[in-house]
Design an enzyme around this catalytic site. Structure first.
Site, PDB file in Angstrom:
ATOM      1  N   GLY A   1     -35.591   0.450   3.967  1.00 19.74           N
ATOM      2  CA  GLY A   1     -34.784   1.176   4.945  1.00 19.74           C
ATOM      3  C   GLY A   1     -34.319   2.499   4.364  1.00 19.74           C
TER       4      GLY A   1
ATOM      5  N   PHE B   1     -31.894  -8.348  -0.149  1.00 15.63           N
ATOM      6  CA  PHE B   1     -31.926  -6.973  -0.688  1.00 15.63           C
ATOM      7  C   PHE B   1     -33.356  -6.490  -0.918  1.00 15.63           C
ATOM      8  CE2 PHE B   1     -27.704  -8.391  -1.242  1.00 15.63           C
ATOM      9  CZ  PHE B   1     -26.928  -7.276  -1.039  1.00 15.63           C
ATOM     10  N   LEU B   2     -34.291  -7.052  -0.171  1.00 13.47           N
ATOM     11  CA  LEU B   2     -35.691  -6.634  -0.298  1.00 13.47           C
ATOM     12  C   LEU B   2     -36.197  -6.109   1.038  1.00 13.47           C
ATOM     13  CD1 LEU B   2     -37.963  -8.992  -2.428  1.00 13.47           C
ATOM     14  CD2 LEU B   2     -37.191  -6.674  -2.910  1.00 13.47           C
TER      15      LEU B   2
ATOM     16  N   LYS C   1     -24.011   0.126   6.921  1.00 16.67           N
ATOM     17  CA  LYS C   1     -24.584  -1.168   7.286  1.00 16.67           C
ATOM     18  C   LYS C   1     -23.810  -1.708   8.496  1.00 16.67           C
ATOM     19  CE  LYS C   1     -21.937  -4.180   4.218  1.00 16.67           C
ATOM     20  NZ  LYS C   1     -22.037  -5.265   3.288  1.00 16.67           N
TER      21      LYS C   1
ATOM     22  N   CYS D   1     -19.668   1.007  -2.704  1.00 18.41           N
ATOM     23  CA  CYS D   1     -19.846   0.358  -4.010  1.00 18.41           C
ATOM     24  C   CYS D   1     -21.109   0.792  -4.763  1.00 18.41           C
ATOM     25  CB  CYS D   1     -19.841  -1.155  -3.839  1.00 18.41           C
ATOM     26  SG  CYS D   1     -18.237  -1.772  -3.338  1.00 18.41           S
TER      27      CYS D   1
ATOM     28  N   PHE E   1     -16.701  -9.755  -5.235  1.00 23.64           N
ATOM     29  CA  PHE E   1     -18.104  -9.585  -4.831  1.00 23.64           C
ATOM     30  C   PHE E   1     -18.293  -9.607  -3.326  1.00 23.64           C
ATOM     31  CE2 PHE E   1     -18.079 -11.278  -9.130  1.00 23.64           C
ATOM     32  CZ  PHE E   1     -18.955 -10.411  -9.777  1.00 23.64           C
TER      33      PHE E   1
ATOM     34  N   ASP F   1       0.861  -1.188   0.000  1.00 17.08           N
ATOM     35  CA  ASP F   1       0.000   0.000   0.000  1.00 17.08           C
ATOM     36  C   ASP F   1       0.893   1.232   0.000  1.00 17.08           C
ATOM     37  OD1 ASP F   1      -3.242   0.203   0.752  1.00 17.08           O
ATOM     38  OD2 ASP F   1      -2.094   2.071   0.937  1.00 17.08           O
TER      39      ASP F   1
ATOM     40  N   ASN G   1     -24.085  -5.106  -9.239  1.00 16.60           N
ATOM     41  CA  ASN G   1     -24.303  -4.074  -8.221  1.00 16.60           C
ATOM     42  C   ASN G   1     -25.503  -3.193  -8.548  1.00 16.60           C
ATOM     43  OD1 ASN G   1     -22.341  -4.912  -6.527  1.00 16.60           O
ATOM     44  ND2 ASN G   1     -20.944  -3.213  -6.846  1.00 16.60           N
TER      45      ASN G   1
HETATM   46  P1  NAD Z   1     -10.093   1.182  -0.089  1.00 18.00           P
HETATM   47  O1  NAD Z   1     -10.196   2.628  -0.320  1.00 18.00           O
HETATM   48  O2  NAD Z   1     -10.541   0.596   1.214  1.00 18.00           O
HETATM   49  O3  NAD Z   1      -8.616   0.687  -0.338  1.00 18.00           O
HETATM   50  C1  NAD Z   1      -7.831   1.061  -1.411  1.00 18.00           C
HETATM   51  C2  NAD Z   1      -6.387   1.043  -0.957  1.00 18.00           C
HETATM   52  O4  NAD Z   1      -5.561   1.267  -2.097  1.00 18.00           O
HETATM   53  C3  NAD Z   1      -6.038   2.128   0.062  1.00 18.00           C
HETATM   54  O5  NAD Z   1      -5.430   1.540   1.194  1.00 18.00           O
HETATM   55  C4  NAD Z   1      -5.039   3.029  -0.691  1.00 18.00           C
HETATM   56  O6  NAD Z   1      -4.066   3.594   0.150  1.00 18.00           O
HETATM   57  C5  NAD Z   1      -4.458   2.045  -1.682  1.00 18.00           C
HETATM   58  N1  NAD Z   1      -3.843   2.664  -2.868  1.00 18.00           N
HETATM   59  C6  NAD Z   1      -4.348   3.620  -3.678  1.00 18.00           C
HETATM   60  N2  NAD Z   1      -3.465   3.899  -4.656  1.00 18.00           N
HETATM   61  C7  NAD Z   1      -2.402   3.112  -4.477  1.00 18.00           C
HETATM   62  C8  NAD Z   1      -1.183   2.926  -5.159  1.00 18.00           C
HETATM   63  N3  NAD Z   1      -0.879   3.652  -6.239  1.00 18.00           N
HETATM   64  N4  NAD Z   1      -0.311   2.025  -4.692  1.00 18.00           N
HETATM   65  C9  NAD Z   1      -0.588   1.300  -3.590  1.00 18.00           C
HETATM   66  N5  NAD Z   1      -1.732   1.418  -2.903  1.00 18.00           N
HETATM   67  C10 NAD Z   1      -2.623   2.312  -3.343  1.00 18.00           C
HETATM   68  O7  NAD Z   1     -10.922   0.504  -1.284  1.00 18.00           O
HETATM   69  P2  NAD Z   1     -11.759  -0.865  -1.267  1.00 18.00           P
HETATM   70  O8  NAD Z   1     -13.058  -0.657  -0.590  1.00 18.00           O
HETATM   71  O9  NAD Z   1     -10.870  -1.973  -0.861  1.00 18.00           O
HETATM   72  O10 NAD Z   1     -12.071  -1.001  -2.823  1.00 18.00           O
HETATM   73  C11 NAD Z   1     -11.072  -1.305  -3.760  1.00 18.00           C
HETATM   74  C12 NAD Z   1     -11.736  -1.671  -5.058  1.00 18.00           C
HETATM   75  O11 NAD Z   1     -12.524  -2.848  -4.889  1.00 18.00           O
HETATM   76  C13 NAD Z   1     -12.710  -0.610  -5.597  1.00 18.00           C
HETATM   77  O12 NAD Z   1     -12.647  -0.580  -6.975  1.00 18.00           O
HETATM   78  C14 NAD Z   1     -14.063  -1.111  -5.115  1.00 18.00           C
HETATM   79  O13 NAD Z   1     -15.110  -0.671  -5.941  1.00 18.00           O
HETATM   80  C15 NAD Z   1     -13.877  -2.606  -5.230  1.00 18.00           C
HETATM   81  N6  NAD Z   1     -14.738  -3.379  -4.342  1.00 18.00           N
HETATM   82  C16 NAD Z   1     -14.937  -2.967  -3.055  1.00 18.00           C
HETATM   83  C17 NAD Z   1     -15.725  -3.737  -2.203  1.00 18.00           C
HETATM   84  C18 NAD Z   1     -15.981  -3.301  -0.774  1.00 18.00           C
HETATM   85  O14 NAD Z   1     -16.866  -3.880  -0.137  1.00 18.00           O
HETATM   86  N7  NAD Z   1     -15.270  -2.335  -0.239  1.00 18.00           N
HETATM   87  C19 NAD Z   1     -16.303  -4.920  -2.680  1.00 18.00           C
HETATM   88  C20 NAD Z   1     -16.051  -5.317  -3.985  1.00 18.00           C
HETATM   89  C21 NAD Z   1     -15.267  -4.540  -4.811  1.00 18.00           C
END
Ligand code: NAD
Length: 432
Positions: free
Chosen positions: A256, A252-253, A324, A263, A152, A30, A211
């Site tokens: 609320g 999802f029904l 949530k 997302c 997912f 990260d 989604n």
């Molecule tokens: P997040 O914001 O929690 O985490 C992203 C991480 O990426 C952060 O820690 C950030 O510091 C790091 N980052 C950003 N740029 C970087 C770089 N250049 N190098 C290294 N690290 C870097 O995001 P998230 O919720 O984990 O979502 C990530 C992706 O997954 C999104 O596209 C989201 O839509 C998708 N997604 C999220 C969920 C969810 O429930 N959160 C579920 C399915 C898919």
């Protein structure tokens, strides 16, 4: 296998930890050094039940490595997962892909041996093609394959969702990459998840389509709840009656507040934007987005009506503020616009959330965080059950509020209106 997760947020961290638990060596990278330091101390920077224990177990086995050294992590890995955030670009509907492309440009300089590069981040259809264009020299030398593997998992249930997914989607036309991905996921697929090898663009679109569909289900039942309120019907009966039809399904029904989180809001907007780019019109998704925006206003108005328009100096307690339960994620939580509005109207707002204090409210002068339910509710005029944490399911309101007259707005329909009536509690639910 040796894996590298770039981006150690909800998705990258959970997937990295779970992949390491299956016996893989996983480098979690990260750009946020503070996050890496915490993780190296065994501290999980997000609220996700069960994650810390698995993380510690695998760190101890040296299968899980947290680092800011991208070069080393990539050099030591066979498969590179891009898991960075793809939020909405400011003042647009489109997904901001700057984090994704930044990583790709970094990879371009580092890769000298065959790697499978996987987008786990949610990215619009054709993003994989754009990544391939940036890495075209490496592609021609057969040093990379670019795969889409949308994720997912749901926050709060992320470990079981990751370990027992309904399906694993792998978007690639490369046999070599597909074989690698299939063997990585084999321990999971064996547990009866479906494995789909599809086109890369297909995989990218499946994520948005899913989604947007779930967001549609939520908005549909929320709008029906409005009708139920007027027609004197309990929305819970409608949800159950509809949901027991297997073609519809009960999940999802539940009516609320507006859907929120990291997302659904951004992905529905991005899908509309993609459709516009392809000169098609997703009218259903458009109306879902606008219905959801209206819902935030509608429930705020409802709150005001419950207090007969007199918000000034009223003590209002929010139980739960996250979008949530079982997550600390505040992204697009509907509590934010509600609390901001009440703050402007000079209500005294208190809130308690099991995941702790929120920086979103720190600067608001009339908003105070309480670290237990009892003191948050004591002497309140209105209790708002905003998030359905288990902690809020068996409350004795009279005992904790200790006031003659108070009201309860149960935005999750946790309590029975009949029981509340018997207890002589001024109770308001959703769609009932
Ligand atoms: P997040 O914001 O929690 O985490 C992203 C991480 O990426 C952060 O820690 C950030 O510091 C790091 N980052 C950003 N740029 C970087 C770089 N250049 N190098 C290294 N690290 C870097 O995001 P998230 O919720 O984990 O979502 C990530 C992706 O997954 C999104 O596209 C989201 O839509 C998708 N997604 C999220 C969920 C969810 O429930 N959160 C579920 C399915 C898919």
């Amino acid at each position: 296998m040796k894996l590298c997760m770039i981006g150690t947020g909800y998705v990258g961290l959970v997937s990295g930890v779970c992949f390491s638990d299956l016996g893989n060596t996983v480098y979690c990278v990260d750009k946020d050094k503070n996050k890496i330091d915490l993780l190296n101390k065994g501290i999980v920077p997000i609220y996700e039940p069960g994650l810390e224990e698995i993380l510690k177990r695998n760190s101890k086995q040296k299968r899980l490595i947290f680092t800011s050294d991208l070069n080393k992590a990539v050099a030591n890995s066979d498969i590179i997962f891009i898991c960075v955030g793809t939020p909405t670009k400011k003042n647009t509907n489109s997904a901001d892909l700057k984090n994704v492309f930044k990583v790709v440009h970094q990879l371009k300089k580092i890769i000298s041996k065959y790697k499978v590069i996987v987008t786990k981040s949610t990215v619009p259809v054709t993003t994989g093609d754009k990544i391939e264009k940036i890495l075209i020299k490496l592609k021609r030398k057969k040093l990379v394959d670019i795969v889409s593997n949308p994720e997912f998992l749901r926050e709060g249930e992320a470990i079981s969702d990751f370990s027992y997914p309904d399906r694993v989607i792998i978007g690639t036309d490369s046999k070599k990459a597909n074989i690698k991905m299939k063997s990585l996921y084999m321990p999971i697929i064996k547990k009866s998840s479906r494995y789909f090898n599809t086109s890369r663009k297909g995989a990218e679109l499946i994520k948005y389509a899913s989604n947007a569909f779930l967001a549609t289900k939520i908005s549909y039942i929320n709008e029906l709840a409005n009708l139920c309120e007027k027609a004197g019907v309990d929305i819970k009966d409608i949800s159950q009656g509809m949901g027991s039809d297997l073609r519809i399904g009960e999940r999802f029904l539940r009516a609320g507040p507006a859907y929120g989180g990291s997302c659904f809001p951004k992905d529905t907007r991005a899908l509309i934007d993609t459709a516009n780019q392809f000169k098609t019109d997703l009218t259903i998704v458009k109306s879902v987005v606008s219905s959801n925006n209206n819902r935030k206003l509608l429930l705020t108005k409802r709150l005001e009506e419950i207090l007969h328009g007199k918000l000034k100096n009223k003590t209002i307690t929010f139980l739960g503020v996250t979008f949530k339960p079982n997550t600390d994620d505040m992204r697009e939580a509907s509590s934010i616009p509600m609390i901001k509005y009440l703050n402007k109207k000079n209500s005294n707002i208190r809130y308690y959330d099991p995941s702790g204090e929120k920086h979103e409210f720190k600067k608001l002068k009339n908003v105070e965080y309480y670290n237990d339910i009892k003191s948050a509710c004591f002497n309140s005029d209105l209790i708002v059950l905003h998030t359905e944490w288990n902690d809020f399911k068996l409350l004795n309101f009279k005992k904790i509020v200790k006031k003659n007259k108070f009201k309860v707005f149960d935005m999750r329909n946790i309590y029975s209106p009949t029981k509340m009536k018997k207890l002589k509690i001024d109770y308001f639910g959703i769609g009932r």
